[in-house]
Design a protein around this motif. Sequence first.
Motif, mmCIF file in Angstrom:
data_model
loop_
_atom_site.group_PDB
_atom_site.id
_atom_site.type_symbol
_atom_site.label_atom_id
_atom_site.label_comp_id
_atom_site.label_asym_id
_atom_site.label_seq_id
_atom_site.Cartn_x
_atom_site.Cartn_y
_atom_site.Cartn_z
ATOM 1 N N SER A 1 0.877 -1.500 0.069
ATOM 2 C CA SER A 1 0.143 0.017 -0.030
ATOM 3 C C SER A 1 0.870 1.396 0.000
ATOM 4 O O SER A 1 0.127 2.333 -0.274
ATOM 5 N N TYR B 1 -5.879 -0.370 4.581
ATOM 6 C CA TYR B 1 -7.221 -1.015 4.705
ATOM 7 C C TYR B 1 -7.657 -1.104 3.243
ATOM 8 O O TYR B 1 -8.365 -2.381 2.915
ATOM 9 N N ALA B 2 -7.715 -0.103 2.337
ATOM 10 C CA ALA B 2 -8.294 -0.334 1.234
ATOM 11 C C ALA B 2 -7.514 -1.271 0.223
ATOM 12 O O ALA B 2 -7.912 -1.966 -0.423
ATOM 13 N N LYS C 1 -15.914 12.996 2.570
ATOM 14 C CA LYS C 1 -15.112 11.721 2.567
ATOM 15 C C LYS C 1 -16.332 10.334 2.533
ATOM 16 O O LYS C 1 -16.966 10.583 3.621
ATOM 17 N N PRO D 1 -6.037 2.685 -2.856
ATOM 18 C CA PRO D 1 -5.489 4.027 -1.795
ATOM 19 C C PRO D 1 -5.266 5.049 -2.552
ATOM 20 O O PRO D 1 -4.508 5.076 -3.482
ATOM 21 N N THR E 1 -17.905 7.233 3.583
ATOM 22 C CA THR E 1 -17.930 6.473 4.687
ATOM 23 C C THR E 1 -19.213 5.431 4.642
ATOM 24 O O THR E 1 -20.098 5.782 3.817
ATOM 25 N N GLY F 1 -4.460 8.065 -0.290
ATOM 26 C CA GLY F 1 -3.642 8.749 0.825
ATOM 27 C C GLY F 1 -2.042 9.043 0.388
ATOM 28 O O GLY F 1 -1.504 8.079 0.267
ATOM 29 N N SER G 1 -5.223 3.897 6.382
ATOM 30 C CA SER G 1 -6.374 3.805 5.507
ATOM 31 C C SER G 1 -6.053 3.340 4.158
ATOM 32 O O SER G 1 -6.651 2.479 3.643
ATOM 33 N N ASN G 2 -4.708 3.559 3.572
ATOM 34 C CA ASN G 2 -4.209 2.855 2.458
ATOM 35 C C ASN G 2 -4.147 1.558 2.613
ATOM 36 O O ASN G 2 -4.521 0.641 1.948
ATOM 37 N N GLU H 1 -2.411 7.604 10.132
ATOM 38 C CA GLU H 1 -3.786 7.424 9.703
ATOM 39 C C GLU H 1 -4.025 7.324 8.397
ATOM 40 O O GLU H 1 -4.695 6.365 7.781
ATOM 41 N N ALA H 2 -3.086 8.041 7.578
ATOM 42 C CA ALA H 2 -3.204 7.812 6.060
ATOM 43 C C ALA H 2 -2.666 6.643 5.693
ATOM 44 O O ALA H 2 -3.153 5.735 4.690
ATOM 45 N N GLN I 1 -10.370 -7.294 9.690
ATOM 46 C CA GLN I 1 -11.402 -6.584 8.792
ATOM 47 C C GLN I 1 -12.583 -7.743 8.350
ATOM 48 O O GLN I 1 -13.351 -7.239 7.705
#
Length: 408
Positions: free
Chosen positions: A66, A302-303, A191, A286, A193, A288, A299-300, A295-296, A245
């Motif tokens: 990521s 996760y995606a 964003k 991703p 959600t 970010g 998030s990346n 946090e970025a 997840q």
Amino acid sequence: MVDRDIMTEDQPTDVPPEKPAGRWARLGRFVRPRRRWCLGTRLVVTATTGWLLFVVAHLLASGRTSLWAPLDLMPPFMFVLVPSLVLVVAPLARPVRRRVIPVLVVTLVLGAGQSGINVATLWYTPPPAPPGAVKVVTWNTEFWDQDWRTSDGNNYSPGFYDYLRKMDADVYLLAEYLYVDTSAGDMMASKWTADMALRIDKTAELRREFPGYEVATSGELITLSRLPIAGQRGLDMTPWLPGDQKAVPEVMRDWPDSYTVETLRTDIQVNGTVVSFYNTQINQPPTGWRLYDGEARASNQYAHSRREASYRALRADIEANDHPVVLAGDLNTTPAMGMLRLLPEKLVDPTEALPSLYPATYLAGTAELWRIDWVLTTPDVVVHSYEMPGAAGLSDHRPQQTVLSVGY
């Protein structure tokens, strides 16, 4: 002549021969030339070296981490444009042009396969469609018929069903069969959600607008077919998700398929043969850029994990499927993204049938620079035509229209 002179003349002169320069010495002369390069030459060398390193790193890292994902968002044609522009000025860098030009050619060759440029369209002509060929349309509808980009509340596109019917497909593979909750305000500045997704049921409208069609749904995907549907199911990607997840988020418990399913498989009878149509919309890549921010990065990751799980679910199901296969939809993946390597090897890409040198399907602002929607088939499915018409302002994705036959 005195004795000293004689001794001097006869004295051997053993001068060791100069050793040939090794590879590191030759490289050192390339990096630190004997003569000082002008600014233009230094720029050409820097651009050539930097781009070569970038392309090699991309081939190794794309789709595998990521951390590289934000760089994947670059328009794919840049893999050809950048080395081509440097090649134009490389002959002016006279001290190094004989070394720089071959490196640029190698870089161009390495990047050409990532560029999305459809050179084969210049000579390829698809075979004519036989009797019994079927027309298939796949399209990301962008929240069905909801016109959510307006600033004056919810509006709906009155020409949505007219547009679909005009394409007159035997099979429609449609994504984003849902609405978005616009009560949060300006959706263009928000964003996305999970709690913004609104489940819809358009069964009555579809029966009225598409009489004679059968309907299959799972999660946010819907397939319409005027041919008989023999079976249907969503592909559960949960087994390939990381442990943190796997659980369905609380806000999605009343609609779990919208979290666990990104592909709807529909087996359809086509002239006596069961063909498996995989209608898919893979999670967005991703985006970010602030990788220094935890946090970025999270998030990346996760995606990236969801995308990989969805691809692995597809691969496992298709590899175990003996039917002819049509995989179509919004893969959210450009030709340059290494995530495509996770697709089953038995799938073939009929892009050569497209009458476009640079097919692009996604509208970002006012520019269509990316292709993220695909049609892929097994070799026993023949593509007789392939087009990407405009979306008439109804979506930020172009639909894909194909005419297919099986077993000819």
